[in-house]
Design a protein around this motif. Structure first.
Motif, PDB file in Angstrom:
ATOM      1  N   ILE A   1       0.841  -1.202   0.000  1.00 21.47           N
ATOM      2  CA  ILE A   1       0.000   0.000   0.000  1.00 21.47           C
ATOM      3  C   ILE A   1       0.873   1.248   0.000  1.00 21.47           C
ATOM      4  O   ILE A   1       0.558   2.225  -0.669  1.00 21.47           O
ATOM      5  CB  ILE A   1      -1.021   0.010   1.173  1.00 21.47           C
ATOM      6  CG1 ILE A   1      -2.057   1.121   0.958  1.00 21.47           C
ATOM      7  CG2 ILE A   1      -0.326   0.185   2.516  1.00 21.47           C
ATOM      8  CD1 ILE A   1      -2.916   0.950  -0.239  1.00 21.47           C
ATOM      9  N   ASP A   2       1.992   1.201   0.710  1.00 25.74           N
ATOM     10  CA  ASP A   2       2.919   2.339   0.687  1.00 25.74           C
ATOM     11  C   ASP A   2       3.469   2.560  -0.717  1.00 25.74           C
ATOM     12  O   ASP A   2       3.565   3.692  -1.179  1.00 25.74           O
ATOM     13  CB  ASP A   2       4.069   2.114   1.669  1.00 25.74           C
ATOM     14  CG  ASP A   2       3.618   2.096   3.114  1.00 25.74           C
ATOM     15  OD1 ASP A   2       2.643   2.799   3.439  1.00 25.74           O
ATOM     16  OD2 ASP A   2       4.244   1.378   3.912  1.00 25.74           O
ATOM     17  N   GLU A   3       3.800   1.474  -1.399  1.00 26.70           N
ATOM     18  CA  GLU A   3       4.313   1.578  -2.770  1.00 26.70           C
ATOM     19  C   GLU A   3       3.244   2.132  -3.706  1.00 26.70           C
ATOM     20  O   GLU A   3       3.525   2.988  -4.538  1.00 26.70           O
ATOM     21  CB  GLU A   3       4.788   0.213  -3.262  1.00 26.70           C
ATOM     22  CG  GLU A   3       5.277   0.211  -4.687  1.00 26.70           C
ATOM     23  CD  GLU A   3       6.441   1.139  -4.956  1.00 26.70           C
ATOM     24  OE1 GLU A   3       6.545   1.639  -6.100  1.00 26.70           O
ATOM     25  OE2 GLU A   3       7.234   1.403  -4.031  1.00 26.70           O
ATOM     26  N   LEU A   4       2.009   1.672  -3.571  1.00 22.66           N
ATOM     27  CA  LEU A   4       0.924   2.194  -4.399  1.00 22.66           C
ATOM     28  C   LEU A   4       0.756   3.688  -4.182  1.00 22.66           C
ATOM     29  O   LEU A   4       0.664   4.461  -5.141  1.00 22.66           O
ATOM     30  CB  LEU A   4      -0.399   1.479  -4.093  1.00 22.66           C
ATOM     31  CG  LEU A   4      -1.626   2.076  -4.784  1.00 22.66           C
ATOM     32  CD1 LEU A   4      -1.532   1.912  -6.297  1.00 22.66           C
ATOM     33  CD2 LEU A   4      -2.899   1.490  -4.238  1.00 22.66           C
ATOM     34  N   LEU A   5       0.741   4.131  -2.942  1.00 21.50           N
ATOM     35  CA  LEU A   5       0.571   5.550  -2.659  1.00 21.50           C
ATOM     36  C   LEU A   5       1.730   6.376  -3.210  1.00 21.50           C
ATOM     37  O   LEU A   5       1.532   7.490  -3.710  1.00 21.50           O
ATOM     38  CB  LEU A   5       0.421   5.782  -1.148  1.00 21.50           C
ATOM     39  CG  LEU A   5      -0.862   5.205  -0.545  1.00 21.50           C
ATOM     40  CD1 LEU A   5      -0.856   5.378   0.972  1.00 21.50           C
ATOM     41  CD2 LEU A   5      -2.090   5.815  -1.160  1.00 21.50           C
TER      42      LEU A   5
END
Length: 72
Positions: free
Chosen positions: A63-67
């Motif tokens: 999720i951090d990578e997506l954001l």
């Protein structure tokens, strides 16, 4: 990160409040897309519907990578 904060971050980068370009977000396109009568892809944008927690064994950094990708 709280779910509401993630949702707000995603929604702040949507087109007209619900659409996104999967290519710009580096998300693979579905394989079943077809070309319309004009030879154009009918599915240029994807629709964001919801976000929820999962109990599946996933990489928490995803999720951090997506954001990072959508805010770049």
């Amino acid at each position: 990160m709280p779910l509401e904060q993630i949702r707000q971050s995603i929604e702040s980068h949507l087109i007209e409040g619900c659409w996104f370009d999967p290519d710009a977000w580096h998300i693979p396109r579905f394989s079943f897309h077809r070309l319309n009568a004009f030879g154009l892809n009918d599915y240029l944008w994807y629709e964001f519907e919801a976000l929820d927690y999962t109990e599946a064994d996933t990489d928490s950094s995803s999720i951090d990578e997506l954001l990072r990708r959508i805010t770049a």
